[in-house]
Design an enzyme around this catalytic site. Sequence first.
Site, PDB file in Angstrom:
ATOM      1  N   GLU A   8       1.054  -1.335  -0.423  1.00  0.00           N
ATOM      2  CA  GLU A   8      -0.212   0.165  -0.149  1.00  0.00           C
ATOM      3  C   GLU A   8       0.628   1.359   0.158  1.00  0.00           C
ATOM      4  OE1 GLU A   8      -3.629  -1.386   2.430  1.00  0.00           O
ATOM      5  OE2 GLU A   8      -2.564  -0.726   3.350  1.00  0.00           O
ATOM      6  N   CYS A  19       3.006   8.164   1.142  1.00  0.00           N
ATOM      7  CA  CYS A  19       3.751   7.215   2.032  1.00  0.00           C
ATOM      8  C   CYS A  19       4.390   6.378   1.914  1.00  0.00           C
ATOM      9  CB  CYS A  19       3.171   7.900   3.434  1.00  0.00           C
ATOM     10  SG  CYS A  19       3.189   5.837   4.547  1.00  0.00           S
ATOM     11  N   CYS A  45       6.874  -7.337   6.138  1.00  0.00           N
ATOM     12  CA  CYS A  45       8.149  -7.048   7.278  1.00  0.00           C
ATOM     13  C   CYS A  45       8.887  -8.706   8.024  1.00  0.00           C
ATOM     14  CB  CYS A  45       7.351  -5.749   7.870  1.00  0.00           C
ATOM     15  SG  CYS A  45       8.997  -4.949   8.617  1.00  0.00           S
ATOM     16  N   CYS A  51       7.318  -6.146  15.057  1.00  0.00           N
ATOM     17  CA  CYS A  51       6.628  -5.202  16.192  1.00  0.00           C
ATOM     18  C   CYS A  51       5.014  -6.036  16.923  1.00  0.00           C
ATOM     19  CB  CYS A  51       6.478  -3.821  16.007  1.00  0.00           C
ATOM     20  SG  CYS A  51       9.058  -3.554  15.381  1.00  0.00           S
ATOM     21  N   CYS A 105       2.663  -3.183  15.043  1.00  0.00           N
ATOM     22  CA  CYS A 105       2.236  -3.350  13.969  1.00  0.00           C
ATOM     23  C   CYS A 105       1.432  -3.676  13.623  1.00  0.00           C
ATOM     24  CB  CYS A 105       3.714  -2.346  13.660  1.00  0.00           C
ATOM     25  SG  CYS A 105       4.073  -2.581  11.608  1.00  0.00           S
ATOM     26  N   GLY A 107       6.750  -2.298   5.625  1.00  0.00           N
ATOM     27  CA  GLY A 107       8.560  -2.999   5.368  1.00  0.00           C
ATOM     28  C   GLY A 107      10.027  -1.855   6.388  1.00  0.00           C
ATOM     29  N   GLU A 108      11.006  -2.164   5.939  1.00  0.00           N
ATOM     30  CA  GLU A 108      11.396  -1.814   6.768  1.00  0.00           C
ATOM     31  C   GLU A 108      12.983  -1.642   6.143  1.00  0.00           C
ATOM     32  OE1 GLU A 108      12.860  -0.725   9.472  1.00  0.00           O
ATOM     33  OE2 GLU A 108      14.838  -0.463   8.620  1.00  0.00           O
ATOM     34  N   SER A 162      12.377   5.817   7.663  1.00  0.00           N
ATOM     35  CA  SER A 162      11.828   5.582   8.901  1.00  0.00           C
ATOM     36  C   SER A 162      12.283   4.315   9.196  1.00  0.00           C
ATOM     37  CB  SER A 162      10.621   5.861   9.112  1.00  0.00           C
ATOM     38  OG  SER A 162      10.519   5.586  10.410  1.00  0.00           O
ATOM     39  N   SER A 178      12.705   4.331  14.678  1.00  0.00           N
ATOM     40  CA  SER A 178      11.640   4.323  16.044  1.00  0.00           C
ATOM     41  C   SER A 178      11.930   4.308  17.076  1.00  0.00           C
ATOM     42  CB  SER A 178      10.465   3.036  15.196  1.00  0.00           C
ATOM     43  OG  SER A 178       9.594   3.555  13.634  1.00  0.00           O
ATOM     44  N   LEU A 179      11.569   4.958  17.983  1.00  0.00           N
ATOM     45  CA  LEU A 179      12.472   4.344  19.465  1.00  0.00           C
ATOM     46  C   LEU A 179      11.157   3.863  19.905  1.00  0.00           C
ATOM     47  CD1 LEU A 179      15.029   4.694  20.453  1.00  0.00           C
ATOM     48  CD2 LEU A 179      13.696   5.843  22.129  1.00  0.00           C
ATOM     49  N   HIS A 180       9.969   3.841  20.553  1.00  0.00           N
ATOM     50  CA  HIS A 180       9.211   3.369  20.758  1.00  0.00           C
ATOM     51  C   HIS A 180       9.347   3.494  22.393  1.00  0.00           C
ATOM     52  CE1 HIS A 180       7.231   4.167  17.308  1.00  0.00           C
ATOM     53  NE2 HIS A 180       7.980   3.030  16.971  1.00  0.00           N
ATOM     54  N   ASN A 235      -2.322   3.869  16.667  1.00  0.00           N
ATOM     55  CA  ASN A 235      -3.344   3.367  15.887  1.00  0.00           C
ATOM     56  C   ASN A 235      -3.659   1.718  16.625  1.00  0.00           C
ATOM     57  OD1 ASN A 235      -4.267   5.802  14.239  1.00  0.00           O
ATOM     58  ND2 ASN A 235      -1.625   5.331  13.263  1.00  0.00           N
ATOM     59  N   CYS A 244       0.022   5.381  10.537  1.00  0.00           N
ATOM     60  CA  CYS A 244       0.929   4.659  10.691  1.00  0.00           C
ATOM     61  C   CYS A 244       0.329   3.065  11.484  1.00  0.00           C
ATOM     62  CB  CYS A 244       1.611   5.112  11.655  1.00  0.00           C
ATOM     63  SG  CYS A 244       2.660   6.679  11.258  1.00  0.00           S
TER      64      CYS A 244
HETATM   65  N1  SAH Z   1       9.786   0.207   9.324  1.00  0.00           N
HETATM   66  C1  SAH Z   1      10.304   1.431   9.553  1.00  0.00           C
HETATM   67  C2  SAH Z   1       9.314   1.932   8.704  1.00  0.00           C
HETATM   68  C3  SAH Z   1       7.191   2.085   9.062  1.00  0.00           C
HETATM   69  S1  SAH Z   1       6.443   2.145   9.306  1.00  0.00           S
HETATM   70  C4  SAH Z   1      10.308   2.070  11.078  1.00  0.00           C
HETATM   71  O1  SAH Z   1       9.556   1.118  12.210  1.00  0.00           O
HETATM   72  O2  SAH Z   1      10.196   2.556  11.197  1.00  0.00           O
HETATM   73  C5  SAH Z   1       6.360   3.813  10.366  1.00  0.00           C
HETATM   74  C6  SAH Z   1       6.121   4.301  11.576  1.00  0.00           C
HETATM   75  O3  SAH Z   1       4.897   3.472  12.187  1.00  0.00           O
HETATM   76  C7  SAH Z   1       7.766   3.516  12.778  1.00  0.00           C
HETATM   77  O4  SAH Z   1       7.377   4.500  13.478  1.00  0.00           O
HETATM   78  C8  SAH Z   1       6.607   2.947  13.517  1.00  0.00           C
HETATM   79  O5  SAH Z   1       6.893   1.875  14.628  1.00  0.00           O
HETATM   80  C9  SAH Z   1       5.169   3.298  13.467  1.00  0.00           C
HETATM   81  N2  SAH Z   1       4.213   2.319  13.403  1.00  0.00           N
HETATM   82  C10 SAH Z   1       3.515   0.933  13.599  1.00  0.00           C
HETATM   83  N3  SAH Z   1       2.539   0.121  14.419  1.00  0.00           N
HETATM   84  C11 SAH Z   1       1.961   1.813  14.422  1.00  0.00           C
HETATM   85  C12 SAH Z   1       0.729   1.443  14.921  1.00  0.00           C
HETATM   86  N4  SAH Z   1      -0.007   0.977  15.249  1.00  0.00           N
HETATM   87  N5  SAH Z   1       0.623   3.121  15.461  1.00  0.00           N
HETATM   88  C13 SAH Z   1       1.355   3.784  15.893  1.00  0.00           C
HETATM   89  N6  SAH Z   1       2.611   4.155  14.744  1.00  0.00           N
HETATM   90  C14 SAH Z   1       3.216   2.665  14.276  1.00  0.00           C
END
Ligand code: SAH
Length: 369
Positions: free
Chosen positions: A111, A124, A131, A135, A138, A186-187, A220, A243-245, A319, A362
């Site tokens: 997509e 985007c 992927c 995570c 996601c 994807g990564e 990203s 993407s630290l989180h 989300n 996202c």
């Molecule tokens: N693989 C890359 C790009 C993917 S998505 C990465 O991880 O950075 C882009 C962003 O959306 C990333 O920061 C990812 O962690 C975030 N993301 C993934 N799932 C999400 C969700 N359910 N809610 C909010 N952000 C999310």
Amino acid sequence: MTAEKTERPLLQFAAPRRAKPARHLADLTMPERRAAVAELGEKPFRADQLSRHYFSHLTTDVAEMTDLSAAAREKLSVLLPPLLTSVRELTTDAGTTRKTLWRLFDGALVESVLMRYPDRVTMCVSSQAGCGMNCPFCATGQAGLTRNMSTAEIVEQVVSGARALAANEVPGGPGRVNNVVFMGMGEPLANYKAVIGAVRRLVDPAPDGLGISARGITVSTVGLVPAINKLADEGLPVTLALSLHAPDDELRDSLVPINTRWKVHEVLDAAWAYAAKTKRRVSIEYALIKDINDQEWRADLLGKLVKHKLVHVNLIPLNPTPGSKWTASRPEDERAFVRRLEFHGVPVTVRDTRGREIDGACGQLAAAE
Ligand code: SAH
């Protein structure tokens, strides 16, 4: 959090071996295009004409290429094979957010999302079908890795958006793509070569490429440290989003499993080195998940880790994916988190959740049909 039983490995770097998509003009550098055209028995400068049709006029229909003889058109058309077929399109925000589900030549689904704002258009894009980074919050991560996308398959997503804008199909008048974010499926750094090729096609001045400013491009990543170091040496001033989180290894090990390989301090060091080399502000992505990573002490720890750096923190309200036990933070916790970061003098914004209603925000790109 309890680890679920899964058939898949925790992390999947190598994409399954599959047939490759056909070679396309957008896979090739300018010298490679001239060589390919010569191999087809045409004068090398025809590569420049073909490039202008594709990257400037955004056309793949050889019938429109009236500066080429009928015989040349026929021969050169093999360099413009159809790569993406639109399966479904969903729009929201009065047509200014538009998600497309694409089928690739082998049936794999990906997509892309086009978002038009008053002053700019952001696309985007996906860099892999699925992927392998797993995570748990996601949607794409839960589907596993199908395969890497080719450079041209990545570029075509942007070209198709550019074409829709040029044709005045998106409300707001004719326009162009200003920003491209590798935040779809994807990564990107796990498909390094194809992604770098795509970035070069995007930033190369027209007609060699699309002529988008490198500053408008964001890659990203979950934090593949060697690939971040490599990206810093490409001489491409693209924005790095990390993407630290979570600011602590204990939690990040479970939210972003790559952390079991490269720890928070290692990935942040790589990010600071990237910022130093490229002079670009690194974006730290942090999805706020209720009662999981949104405590004030974690905001405080995050603030201490990133203060005084060339950085911007982007908070993303989670989300929730279908069936997820997690949800977005309470508004008051989100506000407190922002305040703690501001207290440390860290630039912070909360990302809008555009496209949420069409599962285009996202982490929701799952490409189910
Ligand atoms: N693989 C890359 C790009 C993917 S998505 C990465 O991880 O950075 C882009 C962003 O959306 C990333 O920061 C990812 O962690 C975030 N993301 C993934 N799932 C999400 C969700 N359910 N809610 C909010 N952000 C999310």
